[in-house]
Write an enzyme that holds these catalytic residues in place. Sequence first.
Site, PDB file in Angstrom:
ATOM      1  N   TRP A 102       0.944  -1.314  -0.040  1.00 21.23           N
ATOM      2  CA  TRP A 102      -0.077   0.340  -0.092  1.00 21.23           C
ATOM      3  C   TRP A 102       0.726   1.312   0.047  1.00 21.23           C
ATOM      4  CZ3 TRP A 102      -4.327  -0.522  -2.218  1.00 21.23           C
ATOM      5  CH2 TRP A 102      -5.092  -1.670  -1.888  1.00 21.23           C
ATOM      6  N   ASP A 171      -1.720   6.841   6.107  1.00 26.98           N
ATOM      7  CA  ASP A 171      -3.071   6.064   5.741  1.00 26.98           C
ATOM      8  C   ASP A 171      -3.184   4.940   6.947  1.00 26.98           C
ATOM      9  OD1 ASP A 171      -4.548   4.071   4.613  1.00 26.98           O
ATOM     10  OD2 ASP A 171      -3.273   3.670   2.880  1.00 26.98           O
ATOM     11  N   LYS A 195     -13.129  -1.402   6.654  1.00 27.95           N
ATOM     12  CA  LYS A 195     -12.577  -2.288   7.609  1.00 27.95           C
ATOM     13  C   LYS A 195     -12.860  -2.067   9.142  1.00 27.95           C
ATOM     14  CE  LYS A 195      -8.802  -1.778   4.228  1.00 27.95           C
ATOM     15  NZ  LYS A 195      -8.913  -3.181   3.435  1.00 27.95           N
TER      16      LYS A 195
HETATM   17  N1  PMP Z   1      -4.521   1.602   1.965  1.00 30.62           N
HETATM   18  C1  PMP Z   1      -4.523   0.484   2.676  1.00 30.62           C
HETATM   19  C2  PMP Z   1      -3.932   0.424   3.761  1.00 30.62           C
HETATM   20  C3  PMP Z   1      -5.515  -0.629   2.360  1.00 30.62           C
HETATM   21  O1  PMP Z   1      -5.729  -1.573   3.113  1.00 30.62           O
HETATM   22  C4  PMP Z   1      -6.673  -0.376   1.188  1.00 30.62           C
HETATM   23  C5  PMP Z   1      -7.458  -1.148   0.766  1.00 30.62           C
HETATM   24  N2  PMP Z   1      -7.451  -2.652   1.062  1.00 30.62           N
HETATM   25  C6  PMP Z   1      -6.350   1.031   0.600  1.00 30.62           C
HETATM   26  C7  PMP Z   1      -5.461   1.900   0.746  1.00 30.62           C
HETATM   27  C8  PMP Z   1      -7.044   1.275  -0.552  1.00 30.62           C
HETATM   28  O2  PMP Z   1      -8.384   1.385  -0.211  1.00 30.62           O
HETATM   29  P1  PMP Z   1      -9.655   1.615  -1.371  1.00 30.62           P
HETATM   30  O3  PMP Z   1      -9.739   0.300  -2.212  1.00 30.62           O
HETATM   31  O4  PMP Z   1     -10.699   2.040  -0.664  1.00 30.62           O
HETATM   32  O5  PMP Z   1      -9.090   2.477  -2.281  1.00 30.62           O
END
Ligand code: PMP
Length: 360
Positions: A102, A171, A195
């Site tokens: 991420w 994040d 989440k």
């Molecule tokens: N950052 C993290 C730490 C994540 O776990 C996720 C999704 N699993 C995201 C960003 C991306 O999120 P989204 O699919 O809502 O764009």
Amino acid sequence: MSRVYNFCSGPAALPEAVLVKAQREILDWHGVGMSVMEMSHRSKEFVSVLESAKQNLIKLLDIPENYEVLFMQGGASTLFAQIPANLTPGYDSACYLDTGVWSAKAIKEAGKYTKVNVVASSKESNYQTVPALDGLKIDESASYLHITPNETIGGLEFADLPETDLPIVADLSSTILSRKIDVSRYGLIYAGAQKNIGPAGVVVVIIRKDLLARSQESLPTTWNFAKIAENASMVNTPPTYSIYLANLVFEWLLEQGGVEAIEKINVEKARRLYQKLDSSRLFANNIDPNYRSRMNIPFILADESLEKAFLAESEAQGLKTLAGHRSVGGMRASIYNAMPIEGVTTLIDFMNAFEKKYGY
Ligand code: PMP
């Protein structure tokens, strides 16, 4: 009706009490004669839901007055771009810490807007640890330092913050509300809801007010943090039902005793599962024990040929979505706030029985 234990990384399990309340209110919210889904976002009823969600989040995270809470859309992935678009004008670069899939995605998107300076990376370790946070080469003239304190796919978490005068942008998609944090140490916090907050469709941004001055008039209005703050998250129609459900989760969490109380349960859930993994000849978690995630716990099987059986048999027992992310394979148990301790003990009991059955 039988509910399963859902270990999905997101969209993830919601507290049952929240779903029951939503069900009760779905046709007629508080005697208004319609669902929150059907209400004008500008109605006094929905405005009260949004305000309540904001105030409950402020209470749960003890958010200081010099911060704005924004409810946005587009998920955390859109924020990977919106953040540099809003915060980098007037600066030459942004600093990023690379701790996993991420962070790498955030870095890639930021590169479209600004020069990205990766201050440290644990990629060489296959993202099994976090780079030392002291002694990072942070360019103090950069626009901000971005971190990903919980890597949902890798299962890596760190609670300490690097020492810097730059605004820290974090994040917290997969760790928000699971542990106590000091909001005043951050410039901007963002988290997709699906989440630990609620259903997909809404993303929360907590931003220090002085940073709003960086948002340029030339930005698309729906991307402009300052405009969104000025308009109380209503420059356009917000994801009303997701915000309503998020607020039910906030109310539930307050009833549980808030973040401090749920953190104790989260610590215990993770302790039990890691203890099982560390004492097993079949299962293992390879993350540096100093940085193991409390929320997302990946594990592998010593005999990979048993993976299919593990997934099929766990599923048959009502233990759902234990497959690891498609990019890394293996297994992963995501145990956010809504996962009761019984879910974790049921999983451990299943793992014990599985070991016995296959001779481990
Ligand atoms: N950052 C993290 C730490 C994540 O776990 C996720 C999704 N699993 C995201 C960003 C991306 O999120 P989204 O699919 O809502 O764009």
